[in-house]
Design a protein around this motif. Sequence first.
Motif, PDB file in Angstrom:
ATOM      1  N   PRO A  27       0.735   9.905  15.399  1.00 37.93           N
ATOM      2  CA  PRO A  27      -0.198  10.888  14.850  1.00 37.93           C
ATOM      3  C   PRO A  27      -1.462  11.016  15.693  1.00 37.93           C
ATOM      4  O   PRO A  27      -1.772  10.149  16.509  1.00 37.93           O
ATOM      5  N   ASP A  28      -2.197  12.096  15.466  1.00 34.01           N
ATOM      6  CA  ASP A  28      -3.433  12.343  16.224  1.00 34.01           C
ATOM      7  C   ASP A  28      -4.512  11.309  15.916  1.00 34.01           C
ATOM      8  O   ASP A  28      -5.405  11.084  16.726  1.00 34.01           O
ATOM      9  N   THR A  29      -4.450  10.689  14.750  1.00 32.86           N
ATOM     10  CA  THR A  29      -5.494   9.753  14.330  1.00 32.86           C
ATOM     11  C   THR A  29      -5.196   8.320  14.740  1.00 32.86           C
ATOM     12  O   THR A  29      -5.867   7.404  14.280  1.00 32.86           O
ATOM     13  N   VAL A  30      -4.204   8.097  15.611  1.00 30.40           N
ATOM     14  CA  VAL A  30      -3.796   6.752  15.973  1.00 30.40           C
ATOM     15  C   VAL A  30      -4.877   6.067  16.810  1.00 30.40           C
ATOM     16  O   VAL A  30      -5.612   6.709  17.556  1.00 30.40           O
ATOM     17  N   LYS A  31      -4.991   4.757  16.621  1.00 27.70           N
ATOM     18  CA  LYS A  31      -5.921   3.929  17.393  1.00 27.70           C
ATOM     19  C   LYS A  31      -5.111   2.872  18.124  1.00 27.70           C
ATOM     20  O   LYS A  31      -4.000   2.544  17.721  1.00 27.70           O
ATOM     21  N   LEU A  52      -3.630  -5.200   5.501  1.00 26.88           N
ATOM     22  CA  LEU A  52      -2.567  -4.214   5.431  1.00 26.88           C
ATOM     23  C   LEU A  52      -2.593  -3.564   4.055  1.00 26.88           C
ATOM     24  O   LEU A  52      -2.821  -4.236   3.046  1.00 26.88           O
ATOM     25  N   SER A  53      -2.375  -2.269   3.990  1.00 23.81           N
ATOM     26  CA  SER A  53      -2.324  -1.591   2.693  1.00 23.81           C
ATOM     27  C   SER A  53      -1.033  -1.978   1.982  1.00 23.81           C
ATOM     28  O   SER A  53      -0.133  -2.582   2.572  1.00 23.81           O
ATOM     29  N   ALA A  54      -0.917  -1.615   0.722  1.00 20.19           N
ATOM     30  CA  ALA A  54       0.231  -2.018  -0.090  1.00 20.19           C
ATOM     31  C   ALA A  54       1.547  -1.487   0.466  1.00 20.19           C
ATOM     32  O   ALA A  54       2.560  -2.164   0.422  1.00 20.19           O
ATOM     33  N   GLY A  55       1.570  -0.300   1.002  1.00 22.57           N
ATOM     34  CA  GLY A  55       2.801   0.280   1.532  1.00 22.57           C
ATOM     35  C   GLY A  55       2.859   0.288   3.041  1.00 22.57           C
ATOM     36  O   GLY A  55       3.503   1.145   3.636  1.00 22.57           O
ATOM     37  N   ASP A  84      -7.529   5.912   3.956  1.00 17.56           N
ATOM     38  CA  ASP A  84      -8.881   6.365   3.607  1.00 17.56           C
ATOM     39  C   ASP A  84      -9.781   5.211   3.177  1.00 17.56           C
ATOM     40  O   ASP A  84     -10.989   5.274   3.330  1.00 17.56           O
ATOM     41  N   SER A  85      -9.181   4.141   2.648  1.00 16.89           N
ATOM     42  CA  SER A  85      -9.980   3.003   2.203  1.00 16.89           C
ATOM     43  C   SER A  85     -10.273   2.004   3.326  1.00 16.89           C
ATOM     44  O   SER A  85     -10.929   0.997   3.104  1.00 16.89           O
ATOM     45  N   GLY A  86      -9.744   2.266   4.548  1.00 16.47           N
ATOM     46  CA  GLY A  86     -10.018   1.398   5.680  1.00 16.47           C
ATOM     47  C   GLY A  86      -8.950   0.348   5.938  1.00 16.47           C
ATOM     48  O   GLY A  86      -9.052  -0.422   6.890  1.00 16.47           O
ATOM     49  N   ASP A  87      -7.906   0.295   5.095  1.00 14.32           N
ATOM     50  CA  ASP A  87      -6.810  -0.644   5.313  1.00 14.32           C
ATOM     51  C   ASP A  87      -5.861  -0.089   6.376  1.00 14.32           C
ATOM     52  O   ASP A  87      -5.776   1.115   6.586  1.00 14.32           O
ATOM     53  N   ILE A  88      -5.116  -0.965   7.013  1.00 16.41           N
ATOM     54  CA  ILE A  88      -4.129  -0.564   8.017  1.00 16.41           C
ATOM     55  C   ILE A  88      -2.858  -0.166   7.281  1.00 16.41           C
ATOM     56  O   ILE A  88      -2.311  -0.954   6.516  1.00 16.41           O
TER      57      ILE A  88
END
Length: 126
Positions: A27-31, A52-55, A84-88
């Motif tokens: 995606p365009d937002t990749v880091k 890490l996010s839940a999913g 959006d919450s800052g999790d990976i």
Amino acid sequence: MRIQTFLLSCALALVTLTAQAFDRPFPDTVKRGVMTPANYPAIIIDEKTRTLSAGARIWNQDNMIEMPSALRGSEFAVNYTESDSGDIDRVWILTADEAKRTLPLVPLKPPVTKPAPLPTPVTATK
């Protein structure tokens, strides 16, 4: 019958080789960063502990999903996205060729300007 089996095997091998030759779309937002796995749900990216996010999903170099517990004790060049919450939420472990490529620059959005205030209404007086 043997010729049909041989031709079918050749066709399947050809399809498999072309499927492995594609570039993975990011995606365009990749880091980009260097990941060191830690105790789940923690993950260390560029020497900073992240969550890490839940999913969250982690793809290996073969574009197959990896479990975080299978990655312990190693450092990997990765592309990742944040929720959006800052999790990976998504991590791609890069191949050597992918790690050599630079990330495309994301165009900056123009600053949002406030619209001019509306004029005050004029009231007629007699």
